[in-house]
Design an enzyme around this catalytic site. Structure first.
Site, mmCIF file in Angstrom:
data_model
loop_
_atom_site.group_PDB
_atom_site.id
_atom_site.type_symbol
_atom_site.label_atom_id
_atom_site.label_comp_id
_atom_site.label_asym_id
_atom_site.label_seq_id
_atom_site.Cartn_x
_atom_site.Cartn_y
_atom_site.Cartn_z
ATOM 1 N N GLU A 32 -24.740 9.891 -29.104
ATOM 2 C CA GLU A 32 -25.225 11.120 -29.738
ATOM 3 C C GLU A 32 -26.151 10.739 -30.891
ATOM 4 O O GLU A 32 -26.305 9.559 -31.225
ATOM 5 C CB GLU A 32 -24.005 11.911 -30.232
ATOM 6 C CG GLU A 32 -24.280 13.275 -30.840
ATOM 7 C CD GLU A 32 -24.961 14.235 -29.887
ATOM 8 O OE1 GLU A 32 -26.212 14.139 -29.771
ATOM 9 O OE2 GLU A 32 -24.281 15.076 -29.287
ATOM 10 N N HIS A 68 -18.581 14.191 -22.602
ATOM 11 C CA HIS A 68 -17.215 13.717 -22.875
ATOM 12 C C HIS A 68 -16.231 14.884 -22.994
ATOM 13 O O HIS A 68 -16.618 16.038 -23.167
ATOM 14 C CB HIS A 68 -17.202 12.897 -24.167
ATOM 15 C CG HIS A 68 -17.661 13.690 -25.360
ATOM 16 N ND1 HIS A 68 -16.845 14.580 -26.021
ATOM 17 C CD2 HIS A 68 -18.855 13.733 -25.988
ATOM 18 C CE1 HIS A 68 -17.517 15.138 -27.016
ATOM 19 N NE2 HIS A 68 -18.749 14.648 -27.016
#
Length: 204
Positions: free
Chosen positions: A82, A8
């Site tokens: 994550e 990202h």
């Protein structure tokens, strides 16, 4: 058959990441736009047919910019998040250092979870399972290759160890994984292997 792993765009510093609900900063949006433009102008090189993304805000915001330029609707999945850092997710660093002194990703035991979160071993197993499932789905043509997968640095790092047949722990060295970098994985006779690492030419 290829999978393009993308981290990202840049998010806010000064806060714990993990399952944080904080999004990108302006620079992160710009990075994502540039990546989208790059992929659009190099569409013949990448031939992306499927877009998958973590459903955490910083990955979603990145993917939304890519969706606009690729004209492909993404699938947002919790599997590609994550590591779950539980109570520390999105917490200001200064507050975390008081409430959870000494509790960091690399100070946990492999089977010791973050308070309210998951352990490094749980995280590793989740990502390994997710990748194997995705690879199998591509090979069985249930998912159309090539796949663009927007995820997180910790996730991509685990995949370097998995596909390199190296043991991983939360104390292992971290590979170079820049914001909006592309890491290319290809299926060959010996299985899935990295063929491109940390490509950031779109940020030049």
């Amino acid at each position: 058959m290829r999978i393009f792993l993308v981290r990202h765009g840049m998010d806010e510093e000064g806060y714990r990441g993990g399952w944080s609900q904080r999004g990108l900063i302006e620079q992160g949006i710009i990075q994502s736009e540039r990546l989208g433009d790059y992929l659009y102008h190099h569409s013949e090189q990448y031939k992306i047919n499927t877009v998958i993304s973590s459903d955490l805000p910083r990955a979603v915001q990145t993917t939304k910019e890519l969706e606009k330029r690729l004209d492909i609707k993404a699938h947002y999945l919790k599997d590609w998040r994550e590591m779950n850092n539980g109570d520390l997710a999105g917490m200001p660093n200064k507050e975390a250092e008081v409430k959870y002194a000494g509790v960091y990703f690399n100070t946990l035991g492999m089977d010791i979870p973050f308070p309210g979160g998951e352990s490094p071993r749980n995280f590793y197993n989740r990502i390994c399972t997710s990748f194997r499932d995705l690879g199998q789905s591509i090979e069985e043509q249930q998912v159309e290759s090539n796949v663009l997968l927007v995820t997180h640095g910790g996730v991509i790092n685990i995949l370097y160890y998995l596909l390199g047949h190296q043991n991983w722990t939360n104390k292992s060295e971290f590979h170079s994984i820049g914001n909006t970098s592309i890491h290319t994985v290809e299926k060959g006779v010996d299985g899935w292997k990295f063929s491109g690492m940390n490509m950031i030419s779109h940020l030049g």
